[in-house]
Design a protein around this motif. Structure first.
Motif, PDB file in Angstrom:
ATOM      1  N   VAL A  65       0.891  -1.157   0.000  1.00 53.74           N
ATOM      2  CA  VAL A  65       0.000   0.000   0.000  1.00 53.74           C
ATOM      3  C   VAL A  65       0.927   1.205   0.000  1.00 53.74           C
ATOM      4  CG1 VAL A  65      -1.729   1.311   1.292  1.00 53.74           C
ATOM      5  CG2 VAL A  65      -1.836  -1.194   1.243  1.00 53.74           C
ATOM      6  N   VAL A  66       0.970   1.939  -1.108  1.00 58.22           N
ATOM      7  CA  VAL A  66       1.982   2.972  -1.300  1.00 58.22           C
ATOM      8  C   VAL A  66       1.414   4.355  -1.005  1.00 58.22           C
ATOM      9  CG1 VAL A  66       3.603   3.997  -2.920  1.00 58.22           C
ATOM     10  CG2 VAL A  66       3.096   1.552  -3.045  1.00 58.22           C
ATOM     11  N   LYS A  67       2.046   5.038  -0.083  1.00 49.93           N
ATOM     12  CA  LYS A  67       1.616   6.385   0.260  1.00 49.93           C
ATOM     13  C   LYS A  67       2.080   7.361  -0.816  1.00 49.93           C
ATOM     14  CE  LYS A  67       0.975   8.840   4.613  1.00 49.93           C
ATOM     15  NZ  LYS A  67       1.454   8.947   6.015  1.00 49.93           N
ATOM     16  N   ALA A  68       1.166   8.171  -1.308  1.00 52.70           N
ATOM     17  CA  ALA A  68       1.480   9.116  -2.377  1.00 52.70           C
ATOM     18  C   ALA A  68       2.498  10.152  -1.913  1.00 52.70           C
ATOM     19  CB  ALA A  68       0.215   9.813  -2.859  1.00 52.70           C
ATOM     20  N   ILE A 108      -2.605   2.881  -4.132  1.00 51.73           N
ATOM     21  CA  ILE A 108      -1.911   4.127  -3.805  1.00 51.73           C
ATOM     22  C   ILE A 108      -2.776   4.866  -2.800  1.00 51.73           C
ATOM     23  CG2 ILE A 108      -1.148   6.360  -4.688  1.00 51.73           C
ATOM     24  CD1 ILE A 108      -0.704   4.912  -7.417  1.00 51.73           C
ATOM     25  N   LEU A 109      -2.192   5.300  -1.710  1.00 57.77           N
ATOM     26  CA  LEU A 109      -2.930   6.010  -0.669  1.00 57.77           C
ATOM     27  C   LEU A 109      -2.704   7.508  -0.790  1.00 57.77           C
ATOM     28  CD1 LEU A 109      -4.545   6.328   1.969  1.00 57.77           C
ATOM     29  CD2 LEU A 109      -2.411   5.834   3.215  1.00 57.77           C
ATOM     30  N   ASP A 137      -5.268   1.658  -8.679  1.00 50.70           N
ATOM     31  CA  ASP A 137      -6.237   1.662  -7.583  1.00 50.70           C
ATOM     32  C   ASP A 137      -5.800   2.715  -6.576  1.00 50.70           C
ATOM     33  OD1 ASP A 137      -7.803  -0.360  -8.629  1.00 50.70           O
ATOM     34  OD2 ASP A 137      -6.704  -1.953  -7.593  1.00 50.70           O
ATOM     35  N   VAL A 138      -6.684   3.677  -6.315  1.00 50.05           N
ATOM     36  CA  VAL A 138      -6.345   4.816  -5.456  1.00 50.05           C
ATOM     37  C   VAL A 138      -7.275   4.872  -4.257  1.00 50.05           C
ATOM     38  CG1 VAL A 138      -6.141   7.331  -5.330  1.00 50.05           C
ATOM     39  CG2 VAL A 138      -5.481   6.127  -7.434  1.00 50.05           C
ATOM     40  N   ALA A 139      -6.687   4.971  -3.063  1.00 53.06           N
ATOM     41  CA  ALA A 139      -7.458   5.131  -1.829  1.00 53.06           C
ATOM     42  C   ALA A 139      -7.340   6.577  -1.369  1.00 53.06           C
ATOM     43  CB  ALA A 139      -6.938   4.192  -0.737  1.00 53.06           C
ATOM     44  N   SER A 168     -10.682   5.006   2.672  1.00 47.32           N
ATOM     45  CA  SER A 168      -9.785   4.685   3.775  1.00 47.32           C
ATOM     46  C   SER A 168     -10.545   4.909   5.080  1.00 47.32           C
ATOM     47  CB  SER A 168      -8.532   5.562   3.737  1.00 47.32           C
ATOM     48  OG  SER A 168      -7.684   5.267   4.828  1.00 47.32           O
ATOM     49  N   VAL A 169     -10.898   3.808   5.731  1.00 47.39           N
ATOM     50  CA  VAL A 169     -11.635   3.836   6.998  1.00 47.39           C
ATOM     51  C   VAL A 169     -10.600   3.962   8.123  1.00 47.39           C
ATOM     52  CG1 VAL A 169     -13.208   2.568   8.504  1.00 47.39           C
ATOM     53  CG2 VAL A 169     -13.410   2.365   6.000  1.00 47.39           C
TER      54      VAL A 169
END
Length: 287
Positions: A65-68, A108-109, A137-139, A168-169
């Motif tokens: 899960v990659v943080k932008a 991608i977060l 896929d973007v969160a 994102s919960v």
């Protein structure tokens, strides 16, 4: 399907084999958890050599899960090393290419800052980011509670659904405008992200101090068994709504993330597939 993991792999001593080299932390981590949140990408767009190295060190079914990058979400306080927003997003897209090609990019977060409130221009900014990251896929994670106010909550959820954005919960302290409520809703049928930040209300409000010291205080929290049971029930509800739940523990200021994640797995009835007996022993009290 539920995937559990932690933020980063470099600061969780309990998962490392004492006989391993310091450079093998990701390899050791990946024998315990199937996902990890990549945070170094927030501070700089990562070069291909780093991405390739991390791909080679993890199992085929492992996901990131990659943080932008911080400039993409408005966190950047200094000079952005790109000439335009378009160049910045394109550099990030290229960086993520190998992960996507290898099937190891969970999402991608895009984590927006506390001052990013619910207003027309910010909605437009999210839509623009989604377009620039089309094919990924973007969160989206908010840090301003106006997005979940009675006036905007349903519109926020509808907007995420309309743009195929992953919700994102968050479980975090309820500490005023710079925090959001726990809203266990999935906006896509295939993926939802759950991030557990702890419930240290005093630490969450303390945003001053030297350097990043306040960040360490903010995430200083150890979830109780009752709290983990409550979270497990909520996650099971999400599992009924969507195919895959990605669950990240971010409460690691005192090293609580890994033990809490392992305890959660047991409470949730997850089988620790693929773990060697020695690794299992780290959490079950074996010699």
């Amino acid at each position: 399907m539920l995937y559990t993991g932690l933020t980063g792999w470099g600061d969780h001593p309990i998962v490392y084999d004492p006989e391993s080299k310091k450079t093998d932390k990701l390899k050791d981590y990946s024998t315990h958890f199937p996902i990890v949140e990549l945070d170094s990408s927030f501070y700089a767009v990562q070069p291909e050599r780093n991405i390739r190295k991390w791909i080679s060190e993890t199992p085929d079914n492992f996901q990131f899960v990659v943080k932008a990058y911080q400039g993409m979400t408005g966190h950047q306080r200094g000079k952005i090393p790109f000439d335009s927003r378009e160049e910045m997003f394109e550099a990030f897209r290229l960086s993520m290419g190998p992960l996507k090609e290898e099937g190891k990019l969970g999402m991608i977060l895009m984590q927006y800052p506390p001052w990013f409130d619910c207003k027309k221009e910010n909605v437009a900014e999210i839509r623009d980011a989604a377009e620039k990251l089309q094919g990924f896929d973007v969160a989206v994670e908010f840090r301003n509670q106006t997005w979940y106010s009675p006036e905007f909550r349903e519109k926020t959820i509808a907007f995420l659904k309309e743009n195929r954005l992953i919700h994102s919960v968050c479980d975090e302290p309820q500490a005023g405008e710079g925090s959001i409520p726990f809203v266990p809703v999935s906006t896509r049928e295939d993926k939802v992200l759950v991030r557990l930040h702890g419930r240290n209300t005093a630490g969450w409000k303390n945003t001053g101090g030297d350097g990043d010291k306040w960040r360490k205080i903010r995430y200083l929290y150890d979830y109780s068994e009752e709290e983990l049971k409550w979270l497990s029930r909520k996650v099971k509800q999400l599992e009924e709504e969507t195919k895959s739940v990605y669950l990240i523990f971010n409460n690691n200021s005192a090293g609580n993330a890994a033990p809490n994640a392992k305890q959660f797995q047991q409470l949730h009835g997850l089988e620790p597939n693929g773990l060697a007996p020695k690794q299992l022993g780290l959490f079950e009290g074996d010699d």
